[in-house]
Design an enzyme around this catalytic site. Structure first.
Site, PDB file in Angstrom:
ATOM      1  N   GLY A  93       0.845  -1.190   0.000  1.00 21.53           N
ATOM      2  CA  GLY A  93       0.000   0.000   0.000  1.00 21.53           C
ATOM      3  C   GLY A  93       0.878   1.237   0.000  1.00 21.53           C
ATOM      4  CB  CYS A 120       5.135   2.641   7.931  1.00 20.76           C
ATOM      5  SG  CYS A 120       4.624   4.096   7.001  1.00 20.76           S
ATOM      6  CG  LEU A 121       6.809   1.232   1.978  1.00 25.16           C
ATOM      7  CD1 LEU A 121       6.302   1.443   0.562  1.00 25.16           C
ATOM      8  CD2 LEU A 121       7.930   0.213   1.998  1.00 25.16           C
ATOM      9  CG  HIS A 163       0.290   7.089   5.424  1.00 17.36           C
ATOM     10  ND1 HIS A 163       1.351   7.631   6.104  1.00 17.36           N
ATOM     11  CD2 HIS A 163       0.596   5.780   5.253  1.00 17.36           C
ATOM     12  CE1 HIS A 163       2.267   6.684   6.335  1.00 17.36           C
ATOM     13  NE2 HIS A 163       1.828   5.557   5.831  1.00 17.36           N
ATOM     14  CG  HIS A 189      -0.754   1.575   7.187  1.00 16.23           C
ATOM     15  ND1 HIS A 189       0.139   0.999   8.069  1.00 16.23           N
ATOM     16  CD2 HIS A 189      -0.035   2.443   6.446  1.00 16.23           C
ATOM     17  CE1 HIS A 189       1.348   1.530   7.876  1.00 16.23           C
ATOM     18  NE2 HIS A 189       1.272   2.400   6.883  1.00 16.23           N
ATOM     19  CD  GLU A 190      -1.064   2.693   2.740  1.00 15.16           C
ATOM     20  OE1 GLU A 190      -0.568   3.840   2.798  1.00 15.16           O
ATOM     21  OE2 GLU A 190      -0.387   1.668   2.958  1.00 15.16           O
ATOM     22  CD  GLN A 238       3.362   6.054   2.757  1.00 14.11           C
ATOM     23  OE1 GLN A 238       2.466   5.438   2.197  1.00 14.11           O
ATOM     24  NE2 GLN A 238       4.335   5.447   3.419  1.00 14.11           N
TER      25      GLN A 238
HETATM   26 ZN    ZN Z   1       2.676   3.729   6.023  1.00 11.74          ZN
END
Ligand code: ZN
Length: 198
Positions: A78, A123-124, A169, A165-166, A83
C-alpha cells in the site's frame, strides 16, 4: 506471506516467523531506489491532512500508475500520496501478489466493525519500525477510482488493515500514533538508528 511484502507495510518480522531469505540483489537495488522517493519520518508532508481530489484526468491516472510501480518496487502492499509528497487524497494498494493495483480516491471509511484485532505493521516511511496496531477487522469504504467512478470496498483482514493504514496517512496519522507507548519508544530508537545509518 512473502518476505517484506507487506504494507507500505512490511510484515517481515512477525514474532516467531522464520527469518526471510535475503533479497535477490537486483530486487534489493530496485527497492533501495524506490524507497528514496518515499518521504521519510520527519518530513512535514507526512503530518499533513491531504485535500480531496476533484479532477480525474490523465495526470491523476499517471500518478496512480507511478505510485503503483513505486509500491511494487519497494515491495509494499500500500502507498498513500502523502508519502510521495503529494498532499491529496489518493491511495493505492494490492494485497494479493500479481493482482491489479487498486486506487482509491477520496476514500471514506463509512463502517468499521466493533471487532478489532492486533497485528504487526511496518511503514515505508518509517524505517525499521514494526509495531503492533489494533484495528477493526472489517471496514466498508466509499471512494472513487482514478476515472471518477464510485467504488465501494468491503474489506476484511489484511485488506482492511492496509486501507486503514493508508487512510491514516491521508489524515497525517502514523502507526507510531496507534501503538502502545512501550513499543513506540523502542520503535523510535530503532528508526533513529536506521535514519542515521542511511
Ligand atoms: Zn505507512
Amino acid at each position: 506471506m512473502a518476505e517484506d511484502q507487506v504494507a507500505d507495510f512490511e510484515v517481515e518480522e512477525i514474532e516467531g516467523a522464520e527469518a526471510p531469505p535475503p533479497l535477490d540483489p537486483e530486487v534489493a537495488e530496485r527497492r533501495r531506489v524506490a524507497l528514496k522517493q518515499v518521504h521519510q519520518y520527519g518530513d512535514p508532508v507526512l503530518r499533513t491532512k491531504a485535500r480531496p481530489i476533484d479532477v480525474f484526468d490523465d495526470a491523476l491516472r499517471a500518478e496512480v500508475a507511478r505510485m503503483g510501480a513505486l509500491m511494487n518496487d519497494s515491495l509494499g502492499i500500500g502507498l498513500a500520496a502523502t508519502q510521495v509528497g503529494v498532499p491529496h487524497r489518493l491511495l493505492v494498494y494490492r494485497v494479493e501478489q500479481g493482482a491489479p493495483v487498486n486506487a482509491l480516491v477520496n476514500p471514506v471509511i463509512e463502517f468499521s466493525s466493533d471487532e478489532e484485532e492486533w497485528a504487526e505493521e511496518g511503514c515505508l516511511s518509517l524505517p525499521a519500525v514494526h509495531v503492533e496496531v489494533e484495528r477493526p477487522v472489517f471496514v466498508r469504504v466509499h471512494a472513487k477510482d482514478e476515472h471518477g467512478d464510485e467504488v465501494v470496498v468491503e474489506a476484511s483482514g489484511l485488506e482492511a488493515r492496509v486501507i486503514q493504514h493508508e487512510v491514516d496517512h491521508l489524515d497525517g496519522v502514523l502507526i507510531l500514533d496507534r501503538t502502545p507507548k512501550d513499543q513506540r519508544k523502542e520503535a523510535m530508537r530503532a528508526m533513529r538508528e536506521a535514519l542515521d545509518a542511511a
